[in-house]
Design a protein around this motif. Structure first.
Motif, short mmCIF file in Angstrom:
data_model
loop_
_atom_site.label_atom_id
_atom_site.label_comp_id
_atom_site.label_asym_id
_atom_site.label_seq_id
_atom_site.Cartn_x
_atom_site.Cartn_y
_atom_site.Cartn_z
N ILE A 17 0.86 -1.16 -0.01
CA ILE A 17 0.11 0.19 0.10
C ILE A 17 0.97 1.27 -0.09
CG2 ILE A 17 -1.69 1.25 1.22
CD1 ILE A 17 -2.53 -1.39 2.50
N TYR A 18 1.96 1.08 0.82
CA TYR A 18 2.87 2.10 0.85
C TYR A 18 3.52 2.63 -0.46
CZ TYR A 18 7.04 4.73 1.88
OH TYR A 18 8.08 5.87 1.83
N GLN A 19 3.88 1.42 -1.19
CA GLN A 19 4.55 1.62 -2.59
C GLN A 19 3.58 2.26 -3.66
OE1 GLN A 19 7.78 1.26 -2.81
NE2 GLN A 19 8.15 0.12 -0.64
N LEU A 20 2.43 1.63 -3.56
CA LEU A 20 1.31 2.30 -4.43
C LEU A 20 1.26 3.95 -4.31
CD1 LEU A 20 -0.62 1.93 -6.46
CD2 LEU A 20 -2.48 1.25 -4.66
N CYS A 21 1.32 4.37 -2.79
CA CYS A 21 1.01 5.58 -2.32
C CYS A 21 2.09 6.57 -2.94
CB CYS A 21 1.09 5.48 -0.90
SG CYS A 21 0.40 7.14 -0.07
N ASP B 299 -7.78 0.17 -9.77
CA ASP B 299 -7.78 -1.34 -9.60
C ASP B 299 -6.67 -1.81 -8.48
OD1 ASP B 299 -9.47 -1.11 -11.68
OD2 ASP B 299 -8.06 -1.48 -13.35
N ASN B 300 -5.56 -1.14 -8.38
CA ASN B 300 -4.51 -1.46 -7.39
C ASN B 300 -5.25 -1.36 -5.91
OD1 ASN B 300 -3.42 -0.21 -9.64
ND2 ASN B 300 -1.53 -1.20 -9.18
N ILE B 301 -5.84 -0.47 -5.84
CA ILE B 301 -6.48 0.10 -4.44
C ILE B 301 -7.45 -1.14 -4.23
CG2 ILE B 301 -7.59 1.47 -3.01
CD1 ILE B 301 -6.92 3.97 -4.86
N ALA B 302 -8.31 -1.48 -5.16
CA ALA B 302 -9.29 -2.32 -5.01
C ALA B 302 -8.74 -3.64 -4.63
CB ALA B 302 -10.37 -2.42 -6.27
N GLN C 146 -8.48 9.25 -4.87
CA GLN C 146 -7.67 8.35 -4.81
C GLN C 146 -6.31 8.38 -3.95
OE1 GLN C 146 -6.39 6.64 -8.51
NE2 GLN C 146 -8.46 6.24 -9.08
N ASP C 147 -5.81 9.36 -4.14
CA ASP C 147 -4.32 9.72 -3.30
C ASP C 147 -4.82 9.65 -1.80
OD1 ASP C 147 -2.61 9.66 -5.46
OD2 ASP C 147 -3.04 11.80 -5.76
N GLN C 148 -5.82 10.44 -1.38
CA GLN C 148 -6.31 10.57 0.01
C GLN C 148 -6.66 9.29 0.43
OE1 GLN C 148 -5.88 13.48 1.93
NE2 GLN C 148 -6.44 12.02 3.54
N ILE D 121 -5.60 6.17 -0.54
CA ILE D 121 -4.49 5.32 -0.29
C ILE D 121 -3.73 5.81 1.21
CG2 ILE D 121 -2.39 4.36 -1.05
CD1 ILE D 121 -3.49 4.98 -4.05
N GLN D 122 -3.67 7.21 1.48
CA GLN D 122 -3.21 7.52 2.48
C GLN D 122 -3.95 7.13 3.76
OE1 GLN D 122 -2.16 11.71 2.57
NE2 GLN D 122 -1.20 11.60 0.52
N ASP D 123 -5.25 7.32 3.71
CA ASP D 123 -5.97 6.99 4.97
C ASP D 123 -5.85 5.32 5.10
OD1 ASP D 123 -6.78 9.50 4.90
OD2 ASP D 123 -8.81 8.95 4.06
N LEU D 124 -5.96 4.62 3.99
CA LEU D 124 -5.80 2.99 4.27
C LEU D 124 -4.58 2.92 4.73
CD1 LEU D 124 -7.03 0.28 3.54
CD2 LEU D 124 -6.06 0.46 1.24
N LEU D 125 -3.39 3.52 4.29
CA LEU D 125 -2.14 2.99 4.93
C LEU D 125 -2.13 3.17 6.49
CD1 LEU D 125 0.80 2.18 4.27
CD2 LEU D 125 1.25 4.57 4.13
N LYS D 126 -2.74 4.43 6.67
CA LYS D 126 -2.49 4.91 8.28
C LYS D 126 -3.41 3.99 8.97
CE LYS D 126 -3.25 8.85 11.39
NZ LYS D 126 -2.53 7.98 12.47
#
Ligand SMILES: [Fe+2]
Ligand SMILES: [Fe+2]
Length: 129
Positions: A29-33, A43-46, A101-103, A105-110
């Motif tokens: 998830i971090y690498q995607l971020c 697609d990557n997030i899903a 999307q950007d937000q 991924i950040q929220d998901l990572l945290k």
């Protein structure tokens, strides 16, 4: 960047190995971020959310089966925390995620890293205390 550190080890090899995989997913998830070369990350997030769902489901089942086998006293607390985590993943709205999307991924990572670290240190480690 994100990996299982020694201080997170519970002392049960199978559980520690599964925790290691969970940190690997967090690292993906971090690498995607930080990846600036993927214009549309939907697609990557899903896919990562689905992987997290599948893997945590399996891991929680294993952990709960182990706790049952040793008649662990704090099993209920564990189950409540596992179920809360699963519910939060289940409630993630992919349409909302796609709009920002950007937000997302950040929220998901945290969310994932905070939960993992806290749950392992405060709850899973007590299994072998
Ligand atoms: Fe765990
Ligand atoms: Fe747990």
């Amino acid at each position: 960047m994100y990996e299982l550190k020694d201080e997170y080890l519970v002392g049960i090899e199978s559980i520690d190995n599964e925790h290691r995989v969970l940190f690997e997913i967090a690292d993906e998830i971090y690498q995607l971020c930080i990846n600036e070369f993927v214009p549309d990350k939907y697609d990557n997030i899903a896919a990562l959310i689905q992987r997290l769902k599948d893997y945590t489901e399996m891991h929680f089942d294993h952990e709960e089966a182990y706790m049952e086998s040793i008649q662990y006293k704090r099993m209920f607390t564990q189950k409540v925390q596992h179920d809360n985590f699963k519910r939060k993943l289940e409630a993630m709205d992919l349409e909302v995620i796609d709009d920002n999307q950007d937000q997302a991924i950040q929220d998901l990572l945290k969310f994932v890293t905070d939960w993992l670290v806290e749950h392992i240190l405060e709850t899973d480690k007590r299994i072998t205390e």
